[in-house]
Write a protein that holds these residues in place. Structure first.
Motif, PDB file in Angstrom:
ATOM      1  N   MET A 152      34.445  15.167 -25.508  1.00 12.45           N
ATOM      2  CA  MET A 152      35.510  14.242 -25.204  1.00 12.45           C
ATOM      3  C   MET A 152      35.320  14.196 -23.655  1.00 12.45           C
ATOM      4  N   LEU A 153      35.605  12.486 -23.389  1.00 13.38           N
ATOM      5  CA  LEU A 153      35.047  12.142 -22.001  1.00 13.38           C
ATOM      6  C   LEU A 153      36.041  11.356 -21.553  1.00 13.38           C
ATOM      7  N   ALA A 171      43.047  12.584 -32.551  1.00 14.72           N
ATOM      8  CA  ALA A 171      42.896  13.422 -31.324  1.00 14.72           C
ATOM      9  C   ALA A 171      42.727  12.828 -30.057  1.00 14.72           C
ATOM     10  N   ASP A 172      42.040  11.689 -30.181  1.00 12.77           N
ATOM     11  CA  ASP A 172      41.667  10.801 -28.727  1.00 12.77           C
ATOM     12  C   ASP A 172      43.014  10.266 -28.385  1.00 12.77           C
ATOM     13  N   ALA A 173      43.830   9.810 -29.195  1.00 10.00           N
ATOM     14  CA  ALA A 173      45.237   9.118 -28.704  1.00 10.00           C
ATOM     15  C   ALA A 173      46.212  10.181 -28.248  1.00 10.00           C
ATOM     16  N   LEU A 174      46.228  11.427 -28.672  1.00 10.96           N
ATOM     17  CA  LEU A 174      47.001  12.663 -27.980  1.00 10.96           C
ATOM     18  C   LEU A 174      46.653  13.012 -26.720  1.00 10.96           C
ATOM     19  N   VAL A 176      38.271   9.518 -24.465  1.00  8.42           N
ATOM     20  CA  VAL A 176      37.445   9.149 -25.679  1.00  8.42           C
ATOM     21  C   VAL A 176      36.502  10.113 -25.985  1.00  8.42           C
ATOM     22  N   THR A 177      36.519  10.260 -27.430  1.00  8.24           N
ATOM     23  CA  THR A 177      35.180  11.175 -28.101  1.00  8.24           C
ATOM     24  C   THR A 177      33.966  10.407 -27.898  1.00  8.24           C
ATOM     25  N   GLY A 204      39.988  18.319 -25.124  1.00  9.30           N
ATOM     26  CA  GLY A 204      39.680  17.381 -26.470  1.00  9.30           C
ATOM     27  C   GLY A 204      38.373  18.049 -27.081  1.00  9.30           C
ATOM     28  N   ALA A 205      37.553  18.686 -26.455  1.00  9.26           N
ATOM     29  CA  ALA A 205      36.311  19.215 -27.178  1.00  9.26           C
ATOM     30  C   ALA A 205      36.872  20.316 -28.078  1.00  9.26           C
TER      31      ALA A 205
END
Length: 441
Positions: free
Chosen positions: A88-89, A284-287, A301-302, A69-70
């Protein structure tokens, strides 16, 4: 030779960082944010009664997804990721809702709920401007406060152990010592080390458990590389009513993403453009959350937690957070790391979780304070909206059997304090928006 023009200058967010500086700067970001995924995994493992091996696999999945994510948020691929220094966490509030669904309907339904929530977030992005206005700070504050309160109860159950029996005194003592160590580290340390107070508290609590006999440290067996397990809870079960808590939460994140994106843009030296960047961050969060659901995690989540490090070091390059993402992926695949931390005693995890989720509740209080309750959506109605929403949300928490006599769908919707409170806040806020005290009924 002409001097570089302003247009030719590289923005701080796009500056390349030499490798000799990139590694330590990226490691700082990892240290500052790794407590959240570790504590979240252990809370999940305790609540779902996962074996040490399954816990290690889940931790591996979460760390790899945090890293991926990051990388996506920092580097950007097409319209996915805003190319800002984000990490992202696993969302603490989202994990709380995930565990609530798992407790009531099973882990497979919770997994299905994650997939539904991520898909909903993708679906509403074209309507971003219309959806986000239904979740002002007032609604967000109520939602986050109720999530924090609900999760303190779950953390207490984690300390008590299984079976609904009274908590063993040694578990309560160990959890208390963990909380004390966490608070001590937070008060005495500064900078990046202060941000790792939860990790320090967990390490101290584990050490005390071994030395005093208050608990046991049992790492999972295994070595080499660790790969996340596909569908660890079985095939996902899709139940839209059971998924309502996460569906609503996925919509509320749009408001939080908006604020974080504007803040990060300003901090990184880029002119904020929410209309362009917020959908990219949310996409990006959703994917990543869709992939996470397949590997047993809740919504990813970001996070803007790393912005403080950028301000502290003066380095605002997105390539530093991309480096942090690469480090997280490598760490997640190293089995000795994930399997060692999987042996932390449940009471230690419970004590750390008490701190984490109490802080979530306080974040909700701060959001309500920023909402200016004296004004609200209709000159002085903000306090009434918040009061009624909190009452609706606390009723099922304080009286769990309140809706037992109603049809099942009523209990599913209103029996969740988060859903009941959020729906009440959204409806009242929308109804009273623009209404003044002088308006006739």
């Amino acid at each position: 030779m002409n001097a570089p023009t302003k247009a030719d200058a590289v923005a701080p967010v796009d500056e390349r960082v030499p490798l000799r500086s990139l590694l330590p700067l990226s490691a700082q970001h990892v240290l500052a944010m790794v407590a959240a995924p570790v504590s979240t995994v252990f809370l999940t493992a305790g609540a779902l009664r996962l074996s040490p091996g399954d816990t290690a696999s889940l931790l591996s999945a979460v760390l790899v997804l945090c890293g991926a994510g990051a990388l996506v948020q920092s580097l950007g691929v097409w319209r996915i990721g805003a190319r800002l220094p984000f990490v992202m966490l696993p969302g603490g509030a989202a994990t709380a809702l995930f565990l609530g669904i798992a407790e009531d309907h099973g882990a497979a339904t919770a997994t299905g709920s994650v997939l539904l929530a991520a898909a909903l977030l993708l679906a509403v992005l074209p309507l971003y401007a219309r959806v986000v206005r239904f979740f002002p700070p007032l609604v967000m504050g109520v939602t986050v406060l109720l999530i924090g309160i609900a999760m303190v109860r779950v953390a207490a159950q984690l300390i008590a152990g299984n079976g609904g029996q009274p908590a063993p005194p040694r578990a309560v003592v160990l959890a208390g010592l963990t909380v004390a160590a966490t608070v001590t580290a937070y008060v005495l340390l500064r900078g990046v080390w202060r941000q790792t107070a939860v990790l320090i508290g967990m390490a101290t609590g584990t050490l005390l458990a071994v030395v005093t006999g208050l608990g046991e440290f049992r790492p999972a067996a295994g070595s080499g590389f660790s790969l996340p397990t596909l569908l660890p809870y079985g095939a996902p079960h899709f139940d839209p009513l059971a998924a309502l808590p996460l569906l609503l939460f996925s919509l509320t994140t749009l408001a939080e993403i908006t604020g974080q994106t504007v803040l990060n843009s300003e901090s990184a030296g880029r002119t904020p453009d929410p209309g362009r960047d917020v959908p990219r961050v949310a996409r990006a969060d959703a994917l990543v959350s869709l992939v996470g659901g397949v590997f047993g995690t809740s919504l990813m989540v970001t996070s803007a937690e790393n912005i403080g490090i950028g301000r502290l070091t003066g380095v605002r390059s997105r390539f530093v957070t991309a480096g942090a993402g690469a480090l997280l992926v490598v760490t997640g695949l190293l089995a000795p790391v994930s399997r060692a931390v999987a042996g932390i005693p449940a009471a230690v995890v419970g004590g750390s979780s008490l701190v984490v989720y109490a802080v979530i509740a306080i974040l909700g209080v701060e959001m309500l304070r920023r909402a200016d309750l004296g004004q609200g959506p209709g000159q002085g109605t903000g306090s009434m909206v918040a009061a009624l929403a909190l009452a609706a949300g606390l009723l099922p928490l304080l009286s769990p059997g309140l809706y037992d006599g109603f049809p099942d769908w009523v209990g599913t919707v209103l029996g969740s304090g988060v859903v009941a409170g959020t729906l009440t806040a959204v409806l009242l806020s929308a109804l009273l928006r623009g209404r003044s005290p002088d308006d006739s009924s």
